[in-house]
Scaffold this motif. Structure first.
Motif, short mmCIF file in Angstrom:
data_model
loop_
_atom_site.label_atom_id
_atom_site.label_comp_id
_atom_site.label_asym_id
_atom_site.label_seq_id
_atom_site.Cartn_x
_atom_site.Cartn_y
_atom_site.Cartn_z
N CYS A 166 -20.93 -11.97 -2.11
CA CYS A 166 -21.05 -12.67 -3.39
C CYS A 166 -19.69 -12.78 -4.08
CB CYS A 166 -22.02 -11.92 -4.32
SG CYS A 166 -23.75 -11.96 -3.80
N ALA A 167 -19.61 -13.70 -5.04
CA ALA A 167 -18.41 -13.81 -5.87
C ALA A 167 -18.25 -12.54 -6.70
CB ALA A 167 -18.51 -15.03 -6.79
N LEU A 168 -17.03 -12.22 -7.08
CA LEU A 168 -16.75 -10.97 -7.79
C LEU A 168 -17.55 -10.85 -9.08
CD1 LEU A 168 -15.14 -8.36 -7.96
CD2 LEU A 168 -13.29 -9.64 -9.06
N GLU A 169 -17.64 -11.94 -9.84
CA GLU A 169 -18.40 -11.91 -11.10
C GLU A 169 -19.88 -11.64 -10.84
OE1 GLU A 169 -17.57 -15.54 -13.12
OE2 GLU A 169 -15.53 -14.96 -13.70
N ASP A 170 -20.41 -12.21 -9.77
CA ASP A 170 -21.81 -11.99 -9.42
C ASP A 170 -22.04 -10.54 -8.99
OD1 ASP A 170 -22.70 -14.59 -9.94
OD2 ASP A 170 -22.05 -15.29 -7.98
N GLN A 171 -21.07 -9.95 -8.31
CA GLN A 171 -21.19 -8.55 -7.93
C GLN A 171 -21.33 -7.66 -9.16
OE1 GLN A 171 -18.04 -7.29 -5.25
NE2 GLN A 171 -18.14 -9.18 -4.08
N LYS A 172 -20.53 -7.95 -10.18
CA LYS A 172 -20.61 -7.16 -11.41
C LYS A 172 -21.96 -7.33 -12.11
CE LYS A 172 -15.62 -7.42 -12.27
NZ LYS A 172 -14.55 -7.94 -13.17
N LYS A 173 -22.47 -8.57 -12.12
CA LYS A 173 -23.75 -8.83 -12.77
C LYS A 173 -24.90 -8.14 -12.04
CE LYS A 173 -22.55 -13.26 -14.93
NZ LYS A 173 -22.86 -14.71 -15.01
N ILE A 174 -24.86 -8.16 -10.71
CA ILE A 174 -25.91 -7.49 -9.93
C ILE A 174 -25.89 -5.99 -10.23
CG2 ILE A 174 -26.59 -6.85 -7.58
CD1 ILE A 174 -25.58 -9.62 -6.67
N LYS A 175 -24.72 -5.41 -10.28
CA LYS A 175 -24.59 -3.98 -10.57
C LYS A 175 -25.14 -3.65 -11.96
CE LYS A 175 -21.09 -0.30 -10.69
NZ LYS A 175 -21.09 0.04 -12.12
N ARG A 176 -24.79 -4.47 -12.95
CA ARG A 176 -25.29 -4.24 -14.31
C ARG A 176 -26.81 -4.33 -14.36
NH1 ARG A 176 -21.30 -7.82 -16.17
NH2 ARG A 176 -22.91 -9.27 -16.88
N ARG A 177 -27.37 -5.30 -13.66
CA ARG A 177 -28.82 -5.47 -13.68
C ARG A 177 -29.52 -4.27 -13.07
NH1 ARG A 177 -32.76 -9.76 -10.55
NH2 ARG A 177 -34.63 -9.23 -11.72
N LEU A 178 -28.99 -3.77 -11.97
CA LEU A 178 -29.58 -2.60 -11.32
C LEU A 178 -29.51 -1.38 -12.24
CD1 LEU A 178 -28.16 -3.07 -7.72
CD2 LEU A 178 -30.57 -3.25 -8.40
N GLU A 179 -28.39 -1.21 -12.91
CA GLU A 179 -28.25 -0.08 -13.85
C GLU A 179 -29.27 -0.19 -14.98
OE1 GLU A 179 -23.45 0.80 -13.29
OE2 GLU A 179 -24.15 -0.58 -14.83
#
Length: 210
Positions: A166-179
């Motif tokens: 995934c794109a870097l920004e999407d990686q951050k968003k996925i991580k935030r959602r999981l948290e």
């Protein structure tokens, strides 16, 4: 002879004129490049500010929802609960009126990876109420795939390969959602345990009554 000297000077003048024009064009190009560099910094700052606002909105929605479903809301009188619920709903509605969107530039491979990763998270989120503990373990396994440090839980290798694609920004968003999902599960589990304990205490009190 004199005519030859005149032609030579004219040619020399033409060369100097061309050289001056060339330098002037280079200067203008340099100034334009400098302006674009400054604008790029401002564009990056704009995206960062919008992303921060996007995260703040997510945080506010999470906190409002947490209050609405908190144990404290269940332990107050009906009148107070109704008043507080109305206030929370009003704040929720006002927060939702704020539209912040930072579009991420993706290539087809990144778009495909994001869609598959999102589907996996959506599937767990939709089934988590049926099995809080099992759902929490799966979420932790997904979150482990999004962090660089060695996690204390098994990593979902398939999910990790998708996140990396995934794109870097999407990686951050996925991580935030999981948290966020994990916090919500923890809060739900805490509420359920409190309710179960109250039920047990009530049963004990009833048994102790003559």
């Amino acid at each position: 002879m004199a005519q030859a000297k005149i032609h030579a000077k004219m040619n020399e003048g033409d060369k100097n004129s061309k050289f001056s024009r060339s330098m002037s064009m280079a200067d203008r190009s340099g100034r334009l490049l400098e302006s674009l560099d400054q604008l790029e910094l401002r564009v990056d700052s704009l995206r960062e500010a919008a992303s921060a606002l996007e995260q703040e909105k997510e945080s506010l929605l999470e906190m409002i929802n947490s209050i609405q479903s908190s144990q404290e809301m269940r332990s107050i009188s009906d009148g107070e609960r109704e008043e507080l619920s109305l206030t929370a709903s009003r704040l929720l509605g006002r927060t939702l009126t704020v539209e912040v969107s930072v579009e991420t530039i993706r290539n087809p491979q990144q778009q495909d990876a994001l869609s598959k990763a999102t589907s996996i998270v959506d599937e767990i989120a939709g089934e988590i109420l049926d099995d809080l503990e099992g759902g929490r373990k799966r979420l932790l396994s997904l979150l482990a795939a999004c962090v660089t440090e060695a996690p204390p839980v098994p990593i979902d290798q398939k999910f990790q390969s998708l996140v990396i694609s995934c794109a870097l920004e999407d990686q951050k968003k996925i991580k935030r959602r999981l948290e966020t999902l994990i916090r919500n599960v923890d809060n739900s589990g805490k509420t359920i345990r409190i309710m179960d304990q109250k039920k047990i205490n009530g049963q004990k009190e009833n048994k102790s009554l003559p």
